[in-house]
Scaffold this motif. Structure first.
Motif, short mmCIF file in Angstrom:
data_model
loop_
_atom_site.label_atom_id
_atom_site.label_comp_id
_atom_site.label_asym_id
_atom_site.label_seq_id
_atom_site.Cartn_x
_atom_site.Cartn_y
_atom_site.Cartn_z
N THR A 99 -16.61 111.67 106.96
CA THR A 99 -16.87 110.64 107.96
C THR A 99 -18.28 110.83 108.55
O THR A 99 -18.72 111.95 108.76
CB THR A 99 -15.82 110.73 109.08
OG1 THR A 99 -14.54 110.48 108.49
CG2 THR A 99 -16.07 109.73 110.17
N LEU B 277 -14.93 107.42 115.78
CA LEU B 277 -14.69 106.66 117.00
C LEU B 277 -13.31 107.06 117.53
O LEU B 277 -12.31 106.88 116.84
CB LEU B 277 -14.75 105.16 116.70
CG LEU B 277 -14.81 104.19 117.88
CD1 LEU B 277 -15.26 102.81 117.39
CD2 LEU B 277 -13.52 104.04 118.62
N ILE C 42 -10.56 106.52 120.44
CA ILE C 42 -10.20 105.65 121.56
C ILE C 42 -8.80 106.00 122.06
O ILE C 42 -7.86 106.09 121.28
CB ILE C 42 -10.34 104.15 121.19
CG1 ILE C 42 -9.72 103.26 122.28
CG2 ILE C 42 -9.77 103.80 119.84
CD1 ILE C 42 -10.12 101.80 122.18
N LEU D 242 -12.81 96.26 122.79
CA LEU D 242 -12.86 96.11 121.33
C LEU D 242 -13.31 94.72 120.93
O LEU D 242 -14.03 94.55 119.95
CB LEU D 242 -11.48 96.44 120.74
CG LEU D 242 -11.10 97.93 120.86
CD1 LEU D 242 -9.61 98.14 120.59
CD2 LEU D 242 -11.93 98.79 119.91
N TYR E 68 -21.11 102.15 115.03
CA TYR E 68 -19.89 102.13 114.23
C TYR E 68 -20.08 101.26 112.99
O TYR E 68 -19.65 101.61 111.89
CB TYR E 68 -18.70 101.64 115.05
CG TYR E 68 -17.45 101.44 114.23
CD1 TYR E 68 -16.76 102.54 113.71
CD2 TYR E 68 -16.98 100.16 113.93
CE1 TYR E 68 -15.64 102.37 112.92
CE2 TYR E 68 -15.84 99.98 113.15
CZ TYR E 68 -15.18 101.09 112.64
OH TYR E 68 -14.06 100.91 111.86
N ILE F 248 -11.72 105.49 112.76
CA ILE F 248 -11.20 105.35 114.12
C ILE F 248 -9.95 106.21 114.27
O ILE F 248 -9.05 106.17 113.44
CB ILE F 248 -10.86 103.87 114.43
CG1 ILE F 248 -12.09 102.99 114.21
CG2 ILE F 248 -10.32 103.74 115.86
CD1 ILE F 248 -11.85 101.52 114.48
N TYR F 249 -9.93 107.01 115.32
CA TYR F 249 -8.76 107.81 115.67
C TYR F 249 -8.30 107.35 117.03
O TYR F 249 -9.11 107.25 117.95
CB TYR F 249 -9.11 109.30 115.68
CG TYR F 249 -9.45 109.81 114.30
CD1 TYR F 249 -8.45 110.29 113.46
CD2 TYR F 249 -10.75 109.74 113.80
CE1 TYR F 249 -8.73 110.71 112.17
CE2 TYR F 249 -11.04 110.16 112.51
CZ TYR F 249 -10.02 110.65 111.70
OH TYR F 249 -10.31 111.05 110.43
N TYR F 250 -7.01 107.08 117.15
CA TYR F 250 -6.54 106.63 118.46
C TYR F 250 -5.21 107.27 118.81
O TYR F 250 -4.51 107.82 117.96
CB TYR F 250 -6.45 105.11 118.51
CG TYR F 250 -5.32 104.50 117.70
CD1 TYR F 250 -5.53 104.09 116.39
CD2 TYR F 250 -4.06 104.32 118.25
CE1 TYR F 250 -4.51 103.53 115.66
CE2 TYR F 250 -3.03 103.76 117.53
CZ TYR F 250 -3.25 103.36 116.22
OH TYR F 250 -2.23 102.81 115.50
N ILE G 56 -8.20 97.13 116.70
CA ILE G 56 -8.80 98.25 115.99
C ILE G 56 -8.81 97.95 114.49
O ILE G 56 -9.83 98.14 113.80
CB ILE G 56 -7.99 99.54 116.27
CG1 ILE G 56 -8.26 100.02 117.70
CG2 ILE G 56 -8.33 100.64 115.27
CD1 ILE G 56 -7.37 101.17 118.15
N ALA H 285 -12.06 97.64 111.83
CA ALA H 285 -12.19 98.41 110.59
C ALA H 285 -12.38 97.48 109.40
O ALA H 285 -13.22 97.72 108.53
CB ALA H 285 -10.97 99.30 110.41
N VAL I 163 -8.12 103.87 109.80
CA VAL I 163 -7.53 103.70 111.11
C VAL I 163 -6.42 104.72 111.22
O VAL I 163 -5.48 104.71 110.42
CB VAL I 163 -6.97 102.27 111.27
CG1 VAL I 163 -6.18 102.15 112.58
CG2 VAL I 163 -8.09 101.25 111.23
#
Ligand code: SF4
Ligand code: SF4
Ligand code: SF4
Ligand code: FES
Lengths: 70, 952
Positions: B399, B403, B405, B468, B530, B538-540, B557, B561, B574
């Motif tokens: 990566t 990101l 969130i 977002l 991004y 993206i990690y949430y 999200i 992506a 995601v």
């Protein structure tokens, strides 16, 4: 909030969030059909459309008709 | 299996695709370029003596024990720091080398206490092993006493530090830096004078930055850093590989045993989720498994005001079944329901939902995932077609822009956070990934050693969708969308509709700034990064899902992506960071009232038929009740019996007053758990549970990885949890005859296409498998949506920002948001019963200095936290981690009852409660509220167990 008030709140919330869908009434009806248990559906049908936003009200009527027709 | 330490190849694996061939001690070996001579030798089975090298950290070359001879090279290079070269000819054993190594060992031993026989690490010490390996027999030097006679540091509750035994190899420092990323340890002095210390020389381990992950203990070759349990019990004699039962990272461990006694949990190097690392919970906090408060016998009572009466299992099952039948006959079958747990195994969860659907005859089954990740299921299914994250954890290594969130990985998912941090710091000349954090609070990862987020967007709680959408606005209007990807993979019309929506000027960062409180210029910069910074991932976490627009945020999200082409390969994706260990599995297993295993809707006749034929029953085609709906129905008097496995809804669900009213209205509440949890205060039947150490089964982690859980000791309560459910089902008249959880998995595989290739035998062979495991992907699927989305075309969904109904006003001017902390786990039922309380003895309220001053609150003061739903008290800590207007607390301790103040607003699509936004007021207070006092009294009353034999 008692249970019916909560259902009205939930239906309105769904309608608000699906307002940008191409066919919001059908989308709301479909969502409720898929996720609400029979008692919840029955309760809101019995309650009628008071307090419901126009889209939510239309969706509930659509569902109620489909149920009765079936 | 007798005890064998895990293999140590001396230096880390090289990731190069090129290979190099060389000769070591006359034998040919081929290894990836960049491998050290030491590792190449180890791979062919030759162990070169070593002390300062271990394969979890980069080599350092300080001990000079690993010397070798190489043809054509002068001297004796250290094999740990010498990379292989084509055609190299290496000798690891020569008389010259033997003499040199003996000399080195002599020096070390002269500075080491010779109390091997009474040392905790006796038999498991590398210094001892190496002294043997080099044939050391006597020491010619005088004892130098540089390190000897120093005081031990016992401050950490789980491991001791005995500096007298330190050989200054710095493996611990490098492990803390490279593996854990905390940089808590330093070396003071030089050469023989060097001493290790945690932080400043005056600090002890407990008082330092140390997070007690255990990486240094693992790396230490001597008894300098050693588990207290090893000191107490002795070294282990066998080991079993199993999976941590705490969080969704799903670390693999070796449970190292002495008889039936667990000596230590050691992270397993071949574990694909953790790659040999661990956190304080999985590594050390398993003491709850034997805690004296654990209930080992079934108990029943007529009314919750009666004391409990202990009974035998037979009586418990007969009584439970008769109660359930009575209630079903009196109120109808829809008066019954069950809750599965994301702490239990897949097999156990599957059985509970089967009991409800096939035995109770309705679909009133839900899982505690309802209150955390149900929006992930809804959002990702709608947009991509599967209710799961898209990547494996390894993916983060490729990566370029991370990101985060609404997640706090260093506290919630510590081992994955360490892997993330490693990527953020950069390695071997490769620059680190860039970091964007969207969170109302300045979480630790925003600024930590060698890491500084490029952008931290401290948004107002509840405005995720707006942020977002504003980012999407920037990406679309500045022409940064990946149109080629979208045309190929997604529905173009839906994209156009969405693009038009986000481009509207009302969605610009500038116009949304008053709502989100995020600086528009910063938001634009983050969006550009991004979209254009390379592979974006993206990690949430729960900061995304636990909102009235949780599902919309997940879809927003997914939109981002797809719009940037960040799906379908390594390094992107995601990724929901799951809270509990088996949230993914609980969802997969058909725990939701509207769907059967594998996310197939209950109204789908073909799927139903499959299950009906297999189970020999007729299934109800209508969805059942979700947890909040069950509680409403209970208050309305129509829902009367609940089987609740491994879940404490009273403490974990919002609006405690409503939950307790619902529970109090039921006639039969069955709690199946390890402890008399808070829900059990309202229970009529208590079925004791077993711990993850006492049962076989599987957990599925946040990467969809199905991993074996293995029984290492006999259940103290007598039955594994799946056996309890089976016996209950049998008592209700169901013909279930599983003899092992593997048979339950076979049934799951038979009925669930994405699990078709899964069996215990395959899992034993592969270690773990990531679903889907099918004929097309027999080894599982690390990355999803590679050649197209599971649903066909990726679906862009317009997500309009709708403000939550929970609004601040003059009475409740502050916004409360909640979270968790590293050392505690969820409602704390387990971690509160371990030494982890050393780090987090109580829940604290974080409040900004300005808000604190307005209210005359100082750090350490008791404050009253009040919302429209209720009030509680706790202690305050004043910090600028939270923005003005925002307060924050954790919910690990029952006495705080933080959920007394949370409301019952919830996600529009899934009813996932809105934990992350509650309007509150803070005021000075001098003690517990009336609710807390009453509740304490009730809890004490309802935990009474009758002593002696009851008179009938
Ligand atoms: S336990 Fe972990 S954080 Fe603490 S000093 Fe050791 S490696 Fe560092
Ligand atoms: S504490 Fe252990 S790992 Fe650290 S320098 Fe000393 S001997 Fe090496
Ligand atoms: S990160 Fe999670 S799975 Fe790993 S050891 Fe810690 S609690 Fe267990
Ligand atoms: S192991 Fe190579 S120098 Fe220490």
């Amino acid at each position: 909030m008692n249970s019916v008030e909560r259902l009205v709140h939930m239906a309105n919330q769904i309608a608000t969030n699906l307002a940008t869908d191409d066919a919001p009434v059908a989308a709301v009806a479909d969502h409720i059909q898929q996720f609400w248990d029979p008692r919840m559906k029955k309760m809101i049908f019995a309650h009628g459309t008071a307090g419901l936003s126009p889209v939510a009200a239309a969706a509930i009527s659509l569902l109620a008709d489909a149920q009765n027709g079936a | 299996m007798t005890y064998q330490p895990q293999n140590d190849f001396g230096t880390p694996e090289s990731r190069s695709d090129e290979t190099v061939s060389l000769t070591i001690d006359g034998r040919n070996v081929t290894v990836p370029a960049g491998t050290s001579v030491m590792r190449a030798a180890a791979e062919q089975g030759t162990s070169i003596p070593k002390l300062c090298a271990t394969d979890s950290v980069k080599s350092f070359g300080s001990c000079r024990l690993c010397l070798v001879e190489i043809d054509g090279r002068r001297g004796t290079p250290a094999s740990c720091t010498t990379p292989v070269e084509p055609g190299m000819v290496v000798r690891t054993q020569t008389p010259h080398l033997a003499k040199l190594r003996k000399g080195v060992m002599e020096l070390y031993i002269s500075d080491h206490p010779l109390d091997c026989l009474t040392c905790a690490a006796n038999g498991d010490c590398e210094l001892q092993d190496q002294a043997g390996a080099v044939g050391l027999r006597d020491v010619r030097y005088d004892v130098q006493a540089t390190h000897l006679g120093q005081e031990k540091d016992h401050s950490n509750p789980y491991f001791d530090f005995d500096p007298s035994k330190c050989i200054a190899c710095s493996r611990c420092i490098r492990a803390c830096d490279e593996v854990q990323g905390t940089l808590a340890l330093t070396m003071e002095g030089r050469g023989w004078d060097s001493k290790i210390s945690a932080g400043l020389a005056s600090d002890n381990f407990l008082g330092s930055e140390c997070v007690s992950c255990g990486a240094c203990v693992q790396a230490c070759p001597t008894a300098t850093l050693v588990e207290k349990k090893v000191v107490e019990v002795g070294t282990p004699e066998r080991s079993v590989v199993t999976t941590c039962a705490y969080c969704g990272v799903g670390c693999t461990f070796r449970a190292e045993m002495r008889g039936e006694q667990l000596v230590r949990m050691v992270p397993y190097k071949d574990g694909k989720a953790n790659r040999g690392h661990s956190c304080v919970k999985g590594r050390f906090a398993w003491g709850y498994a034997q805690h004296q408060e654990r209930i080992l016998k079934p108990m029943i009572r007529k009314s919750i005001s009666d004391p409990w009466r202990e009974v035998e299992w037979d009586e418990a099952f007969a009584y439970t079944a008769s109660e359930l039948k009575r209630i079903s006959a009196k109120y109808g079958r829809n008066a019954l329901g069950g809750i599965t747990s994301s702490r239990c195994t897949n097999e156990e969860t599957f059985l509970v939902q089967k009991l409800v659907r096939a035995g109770f005859g309705n679909n009133n089954v839900d899982t505690c995932a309802r209150v955390c990740h149900s929006p992930t299921g809804y959002g990702l299914k709608t947009t991509f077609g599967t209710s799961a994250g898209t990547q494996d954890f390894d993916s983060v290594e490729d990566t370029d822009v991370i990101l985060i969130i609404g997640a706090n990985p260093t506290d919630g998912h510590p081992v994955f956070a360490s892997r993330m941090k490693r990527r953020l710091r950069g390695q071997d000349g490769r620059p680190g990934a860039k970091l964007i954090v969207i969170d109302p609070r300045r979480t630790d990862i925003v600024r930590s050693p060698h890491i500084e987020a490029q952008h931290h967007l401290p948004l107002r709680p509840g405005t995720n969708v707006a942020v977002l959408t504003a980012m999407a606005h920037v990406i679309v209007t500045e022409g940064l969308a990946d149109e080629a990807f979208i045309r190929e993979r997604c529905d173009w019309d839906e994209y156009s509709h969405w693009a038009e929506f986000v481009s509207q000027s009302r969605n610009s960062p500038e116009n949304l700034q008053p709502v989100t409180l995020v600086d528009a210029e910063k938001l634009r910069a983050a969006a550009r990064l991004y979209a254009t910074g390379g592979n974006g991932a993206i990690y949430y976490g729960l900061g995304v899902t636990e909102h009235s627009q949780g599902s919309s945020t997940v879809m927003a999200i997914a939109n981002l992506a797809m719009a940037t082409g960040n799906i379908g390969r390594r390094g992107v994706g995601v990724n929901p960071l799951r809270g509990q260990n088996n949230v993914q599995g609980a969802c997969d297993m058909g725990s939701f009232p509207h769907e059967l295993a594998g996310y197939r809707h209950i109204s789908d006749g073909n799927t139903r038929k499959l299950f009906e034929d297999d189970w020999g029953v007729t299934l109800d085609p209508e969805p059942g009740l979700r947890i909040p709906n069950m509680l409403d129905a209970a208050v309305d008097g129509v829902f009367k019996a609940l089987y609740c496995q491994g879940e404490d809804i009273l403490q974990s669900d919002p609006n405690t007053a409503h939950v307790s009213a619902g529970l109090a209205a039921m006639e039969c509440v069955i709690v199946h758990d390890l402890f008399l949890n808070e829900t059990a205060n309202y229970a009529h039947i208590f079925l004791p549970g077993s711990t993850f150490l006492e049962k076989n089964g599987t957990f599925t982690n946040a990467e969809r990885r199905i991993q074996p859980v293995r029984k290492v000791m006999t259940p103290m309560n007598g039955l594994e949890d799946w056996e309890v459910t089976q016996r209950l089902a049998q008592a209700m008249g169901l013909d279930w005859n599983y003899t092992h959880p593997s048979e339950i998995m076979d049934e799951i595989a038979r009925l669930t296409p994405t699990f078709a290739g899964v069996s215990f035998a395959r899992l034993d062979e592969a270690g773990s498998l990531q679903w889907p495991v099918t004929a097309d992907a027999p080894d599982g699927s690390p990355i999803m949506h590679v050649d197209g989305f599971v649903r066909g075309k990726g679906k862009f969904v317009v997500t309009d920002y709708v403000p939550t109904d929970e609004k601040t006003g003059p009475r409740f001017p502050l916004l409360l948001t909640t979270g968790r902390i590293l050392s505690q786990y969820n409602v704390g039922a387990q971690t509160r019963r371990t030494e982890n309380v050393a780090w987090h003895p109580e829940d604290l309220l974080e409040i900004h200095p300005v808000d604190a001053e307005d209210r005359g609150v100082k750090s350490g003061d008791w404050v009253k936290l009040a919302s429209r739903a209720g009030e509680t008290t706790l202690r305050a800590t004043v910090t600028d981690r939270v923005a003005p207007g925002v307060v924050y607390t954790t919910f690990h301790h029952a006495v705080t009852q933080a959920n007394v103040v949370t409301t019952d607003f919830s996600d529009w699509a899934t009813n996932c409660p809105e934990y992350k936004v509650t309007a509150v007021q803070i005021s000075a207070s001098n003690g517990p509220t009336e609710w807390q006092e009453e509740y304490e009294a009730l809890a004490a009353r309802s935990r009474r167990v009758e002593t002696g034999v009851p008179a009938e």
